[in-house]
Scaffold this active site. Structure first.
Site, PDB file in Angstrom:
ATOM      1  N   HIS A  74       0.737  -1.308  -0.170  1.00  0.00           N
ATOM      2  CA  HIS A  74       0.006  -0.055   0.024  1.00  0.00           C
ATOM      3  C   HIS A  74       0.803   1.181  -0.158  1.00  0.00           C
ATOM      4  O   HIS A  74       0.239   2.263  -0.229  1.00  0.00           O
ATOM      5  CB  HIS A  74      -1.093   0.091   1.106  1.00  0.00           C
ATOM      6  CG  HIS A  74      -0.461   0.157   2.541  1.00  0.00           C
ATOM      7  ND1 HIS A  74      -0.116  -0.715   3.482  1.00  0.00           N
ATOM      8  CD2 HIS A  74      -0.020   1.396   3.222  1.00  0.00           C
ATOM      9  CE1 HIS A  74       0.369  -0.332   4.561  1.00  0.00           C
ATOM     10  NE2 HIS A  74       0.338   0.863   4.254  1.00  0.00           N
ATOM     11  N   ASP A 119      -0.003  -7.516   1.534  1.00  0.00           N
ATOM     12  CA  ASP A 119       0.546  -6.303   1.813  1.00  0.00           C
ATOM     13  C   ASP A 119       2.359  -6.187   1.582  1.00  0.00           C
ATOM     14  O   ASP A 119       2.783  -5.835   2.723  1.00  0.00           O
ATOM     15  CB  ASP A 119       0.008  -5.539   2.947  1.00  0.00           C
ATOM     16  CG  ASP A 119       0.127  -3.871   2.865  1.00  0.00           C
ATOM     17  OD1 ASP A 119       0.356  -3.513   1.880  1.00  0.00           O
ATOM     18  OD2 ASP A 119      -0.158  -3.458   4.030  1.00  0.00           O
ATOM     19  N   GLN A 206       1.166   6.036  11.917  1.00  0.00           N
ATOM     20  CA  GLN A 206       1.333   6.357  10.467  1.00  0.00           C
ATOM     21  C   GLN A 206       2.602   6.960  10.211  1.00  0.00           C
ATOM     22  O   GLN A 206       3.370   7.682  11.042  1.00  0.00           O
ATOM     23  CB  GLN A 206       0.552   7.800  10.342  1.00  0.00           C
ATOM     24  CG  GLN A 206      -1.064   7.644  10.256  1.00  0.00           C
ATOM     25  CD  GLN A 206      -1.912   7.486  11.765  1.00  0.00           C
ATOM     26  OE1 GLN A 206      -1.320   7.614  12.520  1.00  0.00           O
ATOM     27  NE2 GLN A 206      -3.083   6.955  11.446  1.00  0.00           N
ATOM     28  N   GLY A 207       3.216   6.432   8.834  1.00  0.00           N
ATOM     29  CA  GLY A 207       4.544   6.752   8.629  1.00  0.00           C
ATOM     30  C   GLY A 207       5.591   5.454   8.863  1.00  0.00           C
ATOM     31  O   GLY A 207       6.537   5.393   8.493  1.00  0.00           O
ATOM     32  N   ASP A 208       5.206   4.554   9.724  1.00  0.00           N
ATOM     33  CA  ASP A 208       5.734   3.290   9.900  1.00  0.00           C
ATOM     34  C   ASP A 208       5.619   2.118   8.713  1.00  0.00           C
ATOM     35  O   ASP A 208       6.171   1.177   8.892  1.00  0.00           O
ATOM     36  CB  ASP A 208       5.486   2.777  11.112  1.00  0.00           C
ATOM     37  CG  ASP A 208       6.118   3.817  12.354  1.00  0.00           C
ATOM     38  OD1 ASP A 208       7.131   4.154  12.081  1.00  0.00           O
ATOM     39  OD2 ASP A 208       5.442   3.871  13.288  1.00  0.00           O
ATOM     40  N   SER A 209       4.564   2.426   7.906  1.00  0.00           N
ATOM     41  CA  SER A 209       3.980   1.229   7.264  1.00  0.00           C
ATOM     42  C   SER A 209       5.329   0.863   6.293  1.00  0.00           C
ATOM     43  O   SER A 209       6.034   1.775   5.776  1.00  0.00           O
ATOM     44  CB  SER A 209       3.228   2.068   6.037  1.00  0.00           C
ATOM     45  OG  SER A 209       1.683   1.947   6.477  1.00  0.00           O
TER      46      SER A 209
END
Length: 260
Positions: A74, A119, A206-209
């Protein structure tokens, strides 16, 4: 729509329209000095996790080889030639003058990815970087115990991105317990969960994906068991973090890497 929303949970930038619609933008991508953690973590030491990579679209990743980064599906937009991504590696502090920055040349998103499971993605770099790589789990043998998570993402829901790499540890959560939290949004077999069910307080955000979830193997070496994917908010009690289960896709990941 539910699956698309969940896939955005831990990414800072997939598309401006999407982020605006779901109010998931973490206050911009500016780098800040770390707060209390990667939610609830501490600053990593220089060289502690040398295979960690920060990607310019607002995601994390790990060096699968010295020229290929493993991240989340993603975080990227399909497969094919792509020179728009910059990978930053070799440092804890993103502002360090020692940072290694390399452009992407090609992206391969997991075949059949549709927002539910699968993913993972690979990013080929323009040149190899002379850094250690992180091996991936081939079996479910290490899908238990306590895992380490690390990233430059927000330290709280809606927070800003971090300048320095933060780390934390989280315990395994079994599929049945995780499904109790997420119902049919979870894809057992494709996903593995980790976090403090009763108390929350420690999690990716958020931002660690795309970053790795990892632990020591029987020989004491780091091995990647998960890829940061999604979750309900960040570090909420009753809602563990959800990670792409690396062992499920290890063979496909290696085959894809060989084709890049």
């Amino acid at each position: 729509m539910r699956n698309y929303l969940k896939a955005l949970k831990r990414c800072t930038a997939v598309g401006a329209v999407a982020l605006a619609a779901f109010s998931l933008q973490p206050g911009g991508a500016q780098a800040q000095e770390p707060g209390p953690g990667v939610v609830g973590g501490t600053r990593a030491q220089q060289g502690e996790f040398p295979w960690m990579v920060r990607l310019s679209m607002g995601c994390g990743g790990a060096l699968l080889t010295q020229q290929i980064v493993l991240t989340a599906a993603h975080c990227v937009d399909g497969s094919g030639p792509n020179t728009s991504i910059t990978a930053t590696a070799g440092v804890v502090d993103l502002n360090s003058s020692q940072a290694i920055k390399v452009k992407s040349t090609r992206v391969l998103q997991a075949p059949g990815y549709n927002g539910a499971g699968k993913d993972w993605a690979l990013i080929k770099l323009a040149k190899p970087v002379n850094l250690p790589t992180l091996k991936i789990a081939d079996t479910t043998a290490y899908n238990n115990g306590t895992f380490t998570i690390a990233g430059w993402g927000a330290t709280r829901e809606g927070g800003g991105q971090q300048r320095s790499l933060l780390k934390a540890t989280v315990p395994f959560v079994d599929d049945a317990t995780c499904q109790g939290a997420y119902g049919d949004s979870l894809t057992p077999g494709d996903e593995i969960c980790a976090g403090y069910m009763d108390t929350g307080g420690v999690d990716t955000c958020q931002g660690d994906s795309g970053g790795p979830m990892f632990r020591k193997d029987d020989s004491g070496a780091w091995i990647q068991v998960g890829i940061v994917s999604w979750g309900e908010g960040c570090a909420r009690p009753g809602y563990p973090g959800v990670y792409s289960e690396v062992s499920t896709f290890a063979s496909a990941i290696r085959s894809a890497a060989a084709s890049l």
